[in-house]
Design a protein around this motif. Structure first.
Motif, mmCIF file in Angstrom:
data_model
loop_
_atom_site.group_PDB
_atom_site.id
_atom_site.type_symbol
_atom_site.label_atom_id
_atom_site.label_comp_id
_atom_site.label_asym_id
_atom_site.label_seq_id
_atom_site.Cartn_x
_atom_site.Cartn_y
_atom_site.Cartn_z
ATOM 1 N N ALA A 31 0.834 -1.205 0.000
ATOM 2 C CA ALA A 31 0.000 0.000 0.000
ATOM 3 C C ALA A 31 0.872 1.260 0.000
ATOM 4 C CB ALA A 31 -0.940 0.001 1.200
ATOM 5 N N HIS A 32 1.913 1.263 0.829
ATOM 6 C CA HIS A 32 2.819 2.426 0.869
ATOM 7 C C HIS A 32 3.539 2.608 -0.478
ATOM 8 C CE1 HIS A 32 2.211 3.559 4.987
ATOM 9 N NE2 HIS A 32 2.540 2.361 5.437
ATOM 10 N N LEU A 33 4.044 1.512 -1.025
ATOM 11 C CA LEU A 33 4.724 1.588 -2.322
ATOM 12 C C LEU A 33 3.776 2.082 -3.414
ATOM 13 C CD1 LEU A 33 6.863 -1.691 -2.263
ATOM 14 C CD2 LEU A 33 7.691 0.666 -2.066
ATOM 15 N N ALA A 34 2.541 1.571 -3.401
ATOM 16 C CA ALA A 34 1.564 1.972 -4.415
ATOM 17 C C ALA A 34 1.224 3.459 -4.300
ATOM 18 C CB ALA A 34 0.298 1.134 -4.297
ATOM 19 N N HIS A 35 1.052 3.948 -3.076
ATOM 20 C CA HIS A 35 0.734 5.373 -2.900
ATOM 21 C C HIS A 35 1.848 6.265 -3.430
ATOM 22 C CE1 HIS A 35 -2.481 4.181 0.025
ATOM 23 N NE2 HIS A 35 -3.081 5.148 -0.639
ATOM 24 N N TRP A 36 3.091 5.938 -3.091
ATOM 25 C CA TRP A 36 4.199 6.781 -3.557
ATOM 26 C C TRP A 36 4.408 6.635 -5.063
ATOM 27 C CZ3 TRP A 36 5.242 10.832 -1.034
ATOM 28 C CH2 TRP A 36 5.083 10.859 0.343
ATOM 29 N N ALA A 37 4.130 5.443 -5.608
ATOM 30 C CA ALA A 37 4.218 5.262 -7.067
ATOM 31 C C ALA A 37 3.132 6.082 -7.765
ATOM 32 C CB ALA A 37 4.091 3.785 -7.429
ATOM 33 N N LEU A 38 1.935 6.131 -7.184
ATOM 34 C CA LEU A 38 0.865 6.963 -7.746
ATOM 35 C C LEU A 38 1.270 8.431 -7.763
ATOM 36 C CD1 LEU A 38 -2.267 5.249 -6.149
ATOM 37 C CD2 LEU A 38 -1.787 5.425 -8.601
ATOM 38 N N TYR A 39 1.836 8.905 -6.659
ATOM 39 C CA TYR A 39 2.300 10.302 -6.606
ATOM 40 C C TYR A 39 3.363 10.553 -7.674
ATOM 41 C CZ TYR A 39 0.036 11.046 -2.045
ATOM 42 O OH TYR A 39 -0.865 11.183 -1.031
ATOM 43 N N LEU A 40 4.331 9.650 -7.762
ATOM 44 C CA LEU A 40 5.413 9.819 -8.736
ATOM 45 C C LEU A 40 4.864 9.843 -10.164
ATOM 46 C CD1 LEU A 40 8.441 9.924 -9.451
ATOM 47 C CD2 LEU A 40 8.424 7.416 -9.448
ATOM 48 N N LEU A 41 4.004 8.890 -10.489
ATOM 49 C CA LEU A 41 3.447 8.835 -11.841
ATOM 50 C C LEU A 41 2.603 10.068 -12.159
ATOM 51 C CD1 LEU A 41 2.481 5.057 -12.004
ATOM 52 C CD2 LEU A 41 4.219 6.214 -13.402
ATOM 53 N N LEU A 42 1.869 10.564 -11.163
ATOM 54 C CA LEU A 42 1.090 11.786 -11.366
ATOM 55 C C LEU A 42 1.993 12.959 -11.730
ATOM 56 C CD1 LEU A 42 -1.702 11.835 -8.640
ATOM 57 C CD2 LEU A 42 -1.962 12.555 -11.007
ATOM 58 N N PHE A 43 3.072 13.128 -10.977
ATOM 59 C CA PHE A 43 3.970 14.250 -11.253
ATOM 60 C C PHE A 43 4.697 14.073 -12.587
ATOM 61 C CE2 PHE A 43 3.390 15.333 -6.751
ATOM 62 C CZ PHE A 43 3.162 16.696 -6.888
ATOM 63 N N VAL A 44 5.090 12.841 -12.912
ATOM 64 C CA VAL A 44 5.728 12.603 -14.211
ATOM 65 C C VAL A 44 4.749 12.939 -15.337
ATOM 66 C CG1 VAL A 44 6.657 10.825 -15.754
ATOM 67 C CG2 VAL A 44 7.412 10.925 -13.376
ATOM 68 N N ALA A 45 3.490 12.516 -15.187
ATOM 69 C CA ALA A 45 2.476 12.801 -16.207
ATOM 70 C C ALA A 45 2.242 14.305 -16.345
ATOM 71 C CB ALA A 45 1.172 12.087 -15.860
ATOM 72 N N MET A 46 2.160 14.998 -15.223
ATOM 73 C CA MET A 46 1.882 16.442 -15.290
ATOM 74 C C MET A 46 3.067 17.222 -15.850
ATOM 75 S SD MET A 46 -0.391 17.080 -11.842
ATOM 76 C CE MET A 46 0.796 16.320 -10.724
ATOM 77 N N VAL A 47 4.278 16.898 -15.409
ATOM 78 C CA VAL A 47 5.457 17.617 -15.899
ATOM 79 C C VAL A 47 5.680 17.328 -17.385
ATOM 80 C CG1 VAL A 47 7.974 17.793 -15.712
ATOM 81 C CG2 VAL A 47 6.557 17.815 -13.640
ATOM 82 N N SER A 48 5.533 16.068 -17.791
ATOM 83 C CA SER A 48 5.718 15.750 -19.208
ATOM 84 C C SER A 48 4.630 16.407 -20.052
ATOM 85 C CB SER A 48 5.750 14.233 -19.432
ATOM 86 O OG SER A 48 4.544 13.627 -18.999
#
Length: 195
Positions: free
Chosen positions: A90-107
């Motif tokens: 659950a912790h890994l998934a939450h931080w992966a979601l945050y990371l992917l969100l920021f990668v998607a927004m910045v790209s």
């Protein structure tokens, strides 16, 4: 319901931010899928991407607030019924979601600003290009954006399935906490604590 999270449940601000981000991501994904097939003469050919970009910039600001709030008001502890591997995933998934969100927004921002132009947010203000004109950046950012968005949607789907598994199979309070509902089986009050 209090604004802040406590050891056993989420406060209303965390709940509101969670569902706002979830709904926005789903909406942006649907809009993105729809607008890639628009023809040049379609009236939404420019409007769709303008809306997509504007909401993406605002989502970036919301995510910064969400991360700040997570630091100021940490999430509740895992339920005692959760297995150690479930908590870790659950912790890994939450931080992966945050990371992917920021990668998607910045790209996404880089796709729009790679030619040196600023990104207008609903005509109210503009975010300037940080890179200036960079030949080839739009294509690279586009590829990254596509991979990040699809990965985000798949992981968010797994996240939702895990919440439903906890709710319907494990019958615990994982989903109820994020819906702002009272626990199914409230924990007994500590000695001296008012009932």
């Amino acid at each position: 319901m209090p604004i802040r999270n406590d050891r056993t449940r989420y406060g209303w601000l965390s709940i509101g931010l969670h569902w706002l981000v979830a709904a926005t991501v789903i909406g942006l994904f649907a809009l993105g899928l729809w607008m890639v097939d628009l023809g040049y003469y379609d009236p939404w050919y420019r409007t769709g991407p303008d809306i997509h970009r504007s909401i993406g910039i605002l989502l970036f600001a919301v995510m910064l607030v969400r991360l700040l709030w997570r630091w100021l008001s940490p999430p509740p502890a895992s339920l005692p019924t959760h297995q150690r591997w479930e908590t870790l995933l659950a912790h890994l998934a939450h931080w992966a979601l945050y990371l992917l969100l920021f990668v998607a927004m910045v790209s996404g921002y880089l796709i729009s600003s790679a030619d040196g132009s600023s990104v207008s947010v609903f005509g109210g203000f503009s975010v300037p290009s940080l890179t200036g004109h960079q030949s080839g950046l739009e294509d690279i950012a586009g590829d990254i954006h596509e991979v990040a968005v699809w990965s985000l949607i798949v992981l968010a789907g797994l996240h939702a399935l895990a919440a439903l598994k906890h709710h319907f199979l494990d019958r615990d309070d994982t989903l109820r906490r994020m819906l702002g509902l009272s626990p199914r089986h409230p924990t007994p009050s500590s000695p001296g604590e008012s009932q």
